[in-house]
Design a protein around this motif. Structure first.
Motif, PDB file in Angstrom:
ATOM      1  N   UNK A 139       0.820  -1.212   0.000  1.00 35.73           N
ATOM      2  CA  UNK A 139       0.000   0.000   0.000  1.00 35.73           C
ATOM      3  C   UNK A 139       0.847   1.253   0.000  1.00 35.73           C
ATOM      4  N   UNK A 140       1.987   1.219   0.685  1.00 32.86           N
ATOM      5  CA  UNK A 140       2.872   2.388   0.730  1.00 32.86           C
ATOM      6  C   UNK A 140       3.416   2.731  -0.652  1.00 32.86           C
ATOM      7  N   UNK A 141       3.555   1.742  -1.498  1.00 33.09           N
ATOM      8  CA  UNK A 141       4.110   1.977  -2.830  1.00 33.09           C
ATOM      9  C   UNK A 141       3.162   2.803  -3.703  1.00 33.09           C
ATOM     10  N   UNK A 142       1.909   2.945  -3.273  1.00 37.29           N
ATOM     11  CA  UNK A 142       0.961   3.769  -4.019  1.00 37.29           C
ATOM     12  C   UNK A 142       0.784   5.150  -3.403  1.00 37.29           C
ATOM     13  N   UNK A 143       1.575   5.449  -2.376  1.00 37.67           N
ATOM     14  CA  UNK A 143       1.498   6.754  -1.716  1.00 37.67           C
ATOM     15  C   UNK A 143       2.300   7.792  -2.491  1.00 37.67           C
ATOM     16  N   UNK A 144       2.013   9.085  -2.241  1.00 40.35           N
ATOM     17  CA  UNK A 144       2.781  10.135  -2.935  1.00 40.35           C
ATOM     18  C   UNK A 144       4.278  10.060  -2.656  1.00 40.35           C
ATOM     19  N   UNK A 145       4.652   9.673  -1.416  1.00 38.54           N
ATOM     20  CA  UNK A 145       6.062   9.507  -1.055  1.00 38.54           C
ATOM     21  C   UNK A 145       6.273   8.056  -0.632  1.00 38.54           C
ATOM     22  N   UNK A 146       6.375   7.156  -1.598  1.00 34.84           N
ATOM     23  CA  UNK A 146       6.359   5.722  -1.282  1.00 34.84           C
ATOM     24  C   UNK A 146       7.531   5.257  -0.440  1.00 34.84           C
ATOM     25  N   UNK A 147       8.717   5.806  -0.651  1.00 32.90           N
ATOM     26  CA  UNK A 147       9.883   5.308   0.098  1.00 32.90           C
ATOM     27  C   UNK A 147       9.803   5.720   1.558  1.00 32.90           C
ATOM     28  N   UNK A 148       9.355   6.941   1.808  1.00 31.95           N
ATOM     29  CA  UNK A 148       9.199   7.359   3.213  1.00 31.95           C
ATOM     30  C   UNK A 148       8.119   6.534   3.898  1.00 31.95           C
ATOM     31  N   UNK A 149       7.007   6.314   3.197  1.00 30.16           N
ATOM     32  CA  UNK A 149       5.928   5.516   3.777  1.00 30.16           C
ATOM     33  C   UNK A 149       6.385   4.082   4.032  1.00 30.16           C
ATOM     34  N   UNK A 150       7.169   3.529   3.119  1.00 29.56           N
ATOM     35  CA  UNK A 150       7.669   2.162   3.304  1.00 29.56           C
ATOM     36  C   UNK A 150       8.599   2.087   4.505  1.00 29.56           C
ATOM     37  N   UNK A 151       9.476   3.079   4.649  1.00 24.39           N
ATOM     38  CA  UNK A 151      10.390   3.068   5.793  1.00 24.39           C
ATOM     39  C   UNK A 151       9.617   3.120   7.107  1.00 24.39           C
ATOM     40  N   UNK A 152       8.647   4.018   7.204  1.00 26.76           N
ATOM     41  CA  UNK A 152       7.902   4.167   8.456  1.00 26.76           C
ATOM     42  C   UNK A 152       7.150   2.887   8.799  1.00 26.76           C
ATOM     43  N   UNK A 153       6.604   2.217   7.814  1.00 30.06           N
ATOM     44  CA  UNK A 153       5.853   0.989   8.088  1.00 30.06           C
ATOM     45  C   UNK A 153       6.790  -0.139   8.528  1.00 30.06           C
ATOM     46  N   UNK A 154       7.916  -0.260   7.858  1.00 28.92           N
ATOM     47  CA  UNK A 154       8.885  -1.251   8.301  1.00 28.92           C
ATOM     48  C   UNK A 154       9.434  -0.930   9.677  1.00 28.92           C
ATOM     49  N   UNK A 155       9.672   0.365   9.946  1.00 25.24           N
ATOM     50  CA  UNK A 155      10.208   0.773  11.244  1.00 25.24           C
ATOM     51  C   UNK A 155       9.219   0.464  12.362  1.00 25.24           C
ATOM     52  N   UNK A 156       7.949   0.782  12.165  1.00 26.47           N
ATOM     53  CA  UNK A 156       6.944   0.550  13.214  1.00 26.47           C
ATOM     54  C   UNK A 156       6.816  -0.945  13.514  1.00 26.47           C
ATOM     55  N   UNK A 157       6.819  -1.756  12.474  1.00 29.67           N
ATOM     56  CA  UNK A 157       6.758  -3.203  12.673  1.00 29.67           C
ATOM     57  C   UNK A 157       7.997  -3.684  13.443  1.00 29.67           C
ATOM     58  N   UNK A 158       9.175  -3.241  13.008  1.00 28.35           N
ATOM     59  CA  UNK A 158      10.405  -3.646  13.684  1.00 28.35           C
ATOM     60  C   UNK A 158      10.485  -3.146  15.106  1.00 28.35           C
ATOM     61  N   UNK A 159       9.983  -1.940  15.354  1.00 27.70           N
ATOM     62  CA  UNK A 159      10.036  -1.388  16.712  1.00 27.70           C
ATOM     63  C   UNK A 159       9.212  -2.251  17.666  1.00 27.70           C
ATOM     64  N   UNK A 160       8.017  -2.656  17.236  1.00 27.13           N
ATOM     65  CA  UNK A 160       7.217  -3.549  18.071  1.00 27.13           C
ATOM     66  C   UNK A 160       7.892  -4.888  18.280  1.00 27.13           C
ATOM     67  N   UNK A 161       8.526  -5.397  17.224  1.00 24.73           N
ATOM     68  CA  UNK A 161       9.191  -6.705  17.288  1.00 24.73           C
ATOM     69  C   UNK A 161      10.350  -6.694  18.275  1.00 24.73           C
ATOM     70  N   UNK A 162      11.204  -5.695  18.180  1.00 24.18           N
ATOM     71  CA  UNK A 162      12.390  -5.676  19.041  1.00 24.18           C
ATOM     72  C   UNK A 162      12.053  -5.246  20.465  1.00 24.18           C
ATOM     73  N   UNK A 163      11.087  -4.364  20.626  1.00 26.74           N
ATOM     74  CA  UNK A 163      10.721  -3.957  21.984  1.00 26.74           C
ATOM     75  C   UNK A 163      10.109  -5.136  22.742  1.00 26.74           C
ATOM     76  N   UNK A 164       9.230  -5.894  22.076  1.00 27.62           N
ATOM     77  CA  UNK A 164       8.616  -7.052  22.739  1.00 27.62           C
ATOM     78  C   UNK A 164       9.598  -8.194  22.895  1.00 27.62           C
ATOM     79  N   UNK A 165      10.506  -8.359  21.935  1.00 29.01           N
ATOM     80  CA  UNK A 165      11.425  -9.481  21.982  1.00 29.01           C
ATOM     81  C   UNK A 165      12.622  -9.273  22.876  1.00 29.01           C
TER      82      UNK A 165
END
Length: 538
Positions: free
Chosen positions: A61-87
């Protein structure tokens, strides 16, 4: 919209891909946090099928946004942040055990570390958004991007390859044996690929073409399982003759060890356990990292008491803190000392200083900043790294490669020693992390080093999981956290060096490089548009 429509897989994928705002952020953070359940001690790896699908769909979905690379980074970051904080929440216990004055650092240090690690997942999603084609085979690019950035996480800034996706498979099981060929980074690639492939089969109507990656993923899983099952059917290599280890496991907590009388309490406990019946049949006594809260090599009384219970030529292998006093300062090392006793007198026959120091525990990142805001004492307490990994010759036992604490989670570090040892000795002080998932994650990751190298491992971990690990990563002797006693064990023999021991990560890089090169050639116009690279007109 009907209730049935919301729960149809195709509509669900569409809604997730189109999500935005705080709901999307919460969804990604929660998905990442749930993904941590795939790690030890739960090993709920099927949950990754759902959470990786969530990440794939949202980044699509981020790839269809006006700024796809920024949106992709934020989505990957949020997922990773939850993963590493919980793990890795258990890191907070190290600050609590160190003392009340360090507790205020928890809200800064633990999330900051999780954020740093999550940035690599953000980078992986940027690469995916940049490179992936629109076909269902984009899952291959997704898997390669995550695996490559996980390799970078394990090497950049000193590296911290904790909770790699490959560790969702229990060490010593059939699928874990794949690491003997591809290592944990190659197994990470295969794990992501096989578990995310069902996500592209989801659509409004059945499409046979979209199911091809999922069927390929199932085939890869079956091949890995079959290969591992056959590998585990190999004959047992047997035991080293004339070698008998005594692993001394104390149930002392860090609070007890560092109390007013903690040094005497720890010394007496280890001496009593070491002197348990059967010591005369033991060739080597193993104490874990940080067994005694003293500079043991400077303490003549402690060395003398050890000599009173040791017979001639018996060997003590102990994790110690040591210091070298200079004219203007003192240098501290986290070390393994090998002492051989004769007529009650010790002689140092081996000394290894830990090379890879744990951040915030043994080395202090941003120590200047911490000193400026009032934590100067905390910033001062740092160890000095040793010269490098090496294979140590031992009296009465085959050559060994020492691994102190989390050095055992670095595949390349274990391969750096030459010549090849006959076994690995991993000593650790997991008492810092209490009754959490941290010690269980630690031992699972250390066991993969045996799979990759074909070498057995003896593990001595204070309030962690100690015992014997064979050359296939299985643990025939496991001493659980909190136990208190002396455990006499034999040393398994190594097996022939597996492919990974020779090639290292080269197979992983060959596969990743071929995928990336093929995609770049196919998608050169898209890459050129983002990076402003001119393309040839046909």
């Amino acid at each position: 919209m009907t209730r049935h429509a919301w729960y149809s897989p195709g509509r669900l994928r569409t809604r997730i891909a189109a999500a935005s705002g705080w709901r999307l952020a919460l969804l990604l953070f929660t998905g990442g946090a749930l993904s941590a359940l795939a790690m030890a001690p739960v090993f709920a790896w099927p949950i990754l099928i759902a959470t990786l699908a969530l990440l794939l769909w949202t980044v699509d979905g981020a790839r269809r946004r006006p700024k796809p690379l920024r949106a992709a980074f934020l989505r990957g970051f949020l997922f990773g942040f939850g993963y590493f904080l919980a793990g890795m929440f258990w890191l907070a216990y190290a600050f609590i055990n160190r003392g009340p004055e360090y507790i205020p650092l928890i809200p800064f240090a633990v999330p900051a570390l999780a954020a740093l690690l999550a940035a690599f997942w953000g980078g992986a999603m940027v690469a995916y958004a940049l490179l992936a084609q629109r076909s269902e085979w984009r899952v291959l690019v997704f898997a390669v991007c995550i695996a490559v950035f996980e390799w970078l996480r394990g090497h950049m800034f000193g590296g911290l390859p904790w909770n790699l996706p490959a560790y969702a498979w229990p060490a010593g099981g059939a699928i874990s044996q794949t690491a003997s060929w591809f290592g944990v980074y190659g197994l990470t690639l295969l794990t992501i690929l096989t578990l995310v492939s069902p996500a592209v089969a989801v659509g409004p109507v059945f499409n046979l073409k979209r199911t091809m990656p999922a069927m390929g993923g199932i085939a890869i899983l079956l091949i890995m399982f079959t290969f591992g099952a056959l590998r585990l059917q190999q004959p047992e290599p047997g035991l080293e003759p004339g070698v008998r280890f005594r692993i001394v496991q104390s149930a002392l907590t860090q609070g007890e060890k560092w109390s007013a009388n903690g040094a005497l309490l720890a010394r007496d406990r280890y001496l009593d356990l070491t002197a348990s019946p059967g010591l005369d049949e033991v060739t080597h006594v193993l104490w874990p990292e940080g067994a005694l809260p003293i500079y043991m090599l400077e303490d003549g009384a402690t060395l003398s008491l050890i000599g009173e219970i040791f017979a001639d030529d018996q060997v003590l292998m102990a994790g110690i803190s040591r210091r070298v006093v200079g004219q203007e300062d003192e240098t501290y090392y986290n070390s393994l000392a090998v002492l051989r006793y004769h007529s009650g007198t010790p002689r140092i026959v081996g000394l290894y200083d830990k090379v890879l120091l744990a951040p915030f525990g043994e080395s202090i990142p941003f120590s200047g900043l911490l000193s400026a805001i009032g934590f100067a004492e905390f910033a001062r307490l740092q160890y000095t790294p040793g010269a490098g990994p090496f294979v140590m010759d031992l009296p009465g036992a085959p050559p060994v490669m020492p691994l102190i604490c989390y050095e055992g989670i670095f595949p390349g570090f274990v391969r750096a020693g030459a010549p090849r040892p006959a076994w690995l000795f991993n000593l650790s002080n997991d008492a810092w992390f209490g009754e959490t998932s941290g010690p269980r994650q630690h031992v699972n990751q250390a066991r993969y080093r045996s799979i990759e190298t074909g070498l057995p491992m003896i593990r001595s971990a204070s309030r962690g999981v100690s015992g014997v690990i064979d050359a296939f990563g299985r643990m025939p002797v496991a001493i659980l956290p909190g136990s208190d006693g002396a455990h006499d064990v034999d040393l398994p023999r190594p097996i022939g060096a597996p492919l990974y021991a020779f090639w290292g990560d080269w197979l992983f890089w060959i596969i990743s490089g071929l995928v990336i090169a093929g995609i770049i050639l196919q998608r050169r116009k898209v890459v050129g548009r983002y990076l402003k690279i001119p393309t040839l007109n046909r």
